[in-house]
Design an enzyme around this catalytic site. Sequence first.
Site, PDB file in Angstrom:
ATOM      1  CG  ASP A   1      -3.606   4.556  -2.236  1.00 45.16           C
ATOM      2  OD1 ASP A   1      -2.916   3.578  -1.895  1.00 45.16           O
ATOM      3  OD2 ASP A   1      -4.645   4.893  -1.635  1.00 45.16           O
TER       4      ASP A   1
ATOM      5  CG  ASP B   1      -1.806   1.210   1.311  1.00 44.71           C
ATOM      6  OD1 ASP B   1      -2.078   1.812   0.255  1.00 44.71           O
ATOM      7  OD2 ASP B   1      -2.232   1.564   2.424  1.00 44.71           O
TER       8      ASP B   1
END
Length: 501
Positions: A289, A93
């Site tokens: 992201d 992430d």
Amino acid sequence: MAPALHWLLLWVGSGMLPAQGTHLGIRLPLRSGLAGPPLGLRLPRETDEESEEPGRRGSFVEMVDNLRGKSGQGYYVEMTVGSPPQTLNILVDTGSSNFAVGAAPHPFLHRYYQRQLSSTYRDLRKGVYVPYTQGKWEGELGTDLVSIPHGPNVTVRANIAAITESDKFFINGSNWEGILGLAYAEIARPDDSLEPFFDSLVKQTHIPNIFSLQLCGAGFPLNQTEALASVGGSMIIGGIDHSLYTGSLWYTPIRREWYYEVIIVRVEINGQDLKMDCKEYNYDKSIVDSGTTNLRLPKKVFEAAVKSIKAASSTEKFPDGFWLGEQLVCWQAGTTPWNIFPVISLYLMGEVTNQSFRITILPQQYLRPVEDVATSQDDCYKFAVSQSSTGTVMGAVIMEGFYVVFDRARKRIGFAVSACHVHDEFRTAAVEGPFVTADMEDCGYNIPQTDESTLMTIAYVMAAICALFMLPLCLMVCQWRCLRCLRHQHDDFADDISLLK
């Protein structure tokens, strides 16, 4: 996902993944059509080959194909924690900064980190709580020895959040048991004093401060099975693997080291400019992201983009729920009419003054295949562009077209066409430039900052207003108490008189 992560990831709003639900598939007939219009012309440029840097030479064969996952549920890498090593799958992430692992039994976890079995675990005696737009987790901070089997041959002592309680965080069937936040310390929880994993890795070893991601996504194979619903990719730690991309790498500056924030200067649908103030594209930030599934856009930009995509694909009629991500569309297997859907182009600020470059995103990226409802007769898709209240998020469906380099040492992010992206015979993803774009610095959104003196002035004014309101109230209370005392004395006197009678 940011700490304000949407359901990890693939939530639309913080960084979290979207929950898997049952959707109504809309069956559409296939119509023949022509390929989309050619991409716009670009300015002539000199060869833009990236320079070789220390740590970027050499082989990364052991790291290639070290990511796994499922469409819409994120990409994970195998890691070991503790002594003796405990193997866990950890979600990659770039939209958060905590390394956190499940450390208690959970219905969706087949295994979890057992601190009591590790001789090298150190308890920091500090709690941590991370809320998302939907979902949350909380746990206890500690440190332990961590390594990545299909990564660099090193072991580091890193901060770990042992997740003891969670709500709507882990995903049933996702096969990951924790999250590896690769962003900067500024957004770490509980505060920026907690050193993120990648910072610890760079400090404790000679590994260069750079990593790169190739997310390969999922198309519908001819012989579809449950096993083929998985996705794969590569996380290269410490450098760039030139075999994972084609063409040249183009870099955009990291605007601020918290999330991986970049500046978008222009958006086009099939070559048609949305013609919006570029600040709208970055309100209140634009980030890269991997922990979010969709391309998420600010409200005004989303509405303009959907309007243009609808117009470009008007040969088919889609229900409103499809554009909101609430309904699926399905076609007979192998007959998806990719050509009726437009390409989306994002122009990013370049490293050279007044120059930008564009990344071109195919419908094969922003129409996400949903395997759990598809049959051998149908291919079903979800519209993976959604509305955001926290700025633009270039999630996994965007990254799946490109090889993305997070060059932290030089404060820049590189994009090149991925060697594994899904495309058809008419169009491929593209990274092209340079384009002349003036006043790009003005495109970044600046969050209003209020200095301490202004805050103190506001506090004094509020205190004065409160005092003005309280003074009459105090006078009224005093008056009431005086009257009550007088009445009480009068009542006592009356009682005495009655007794005398």
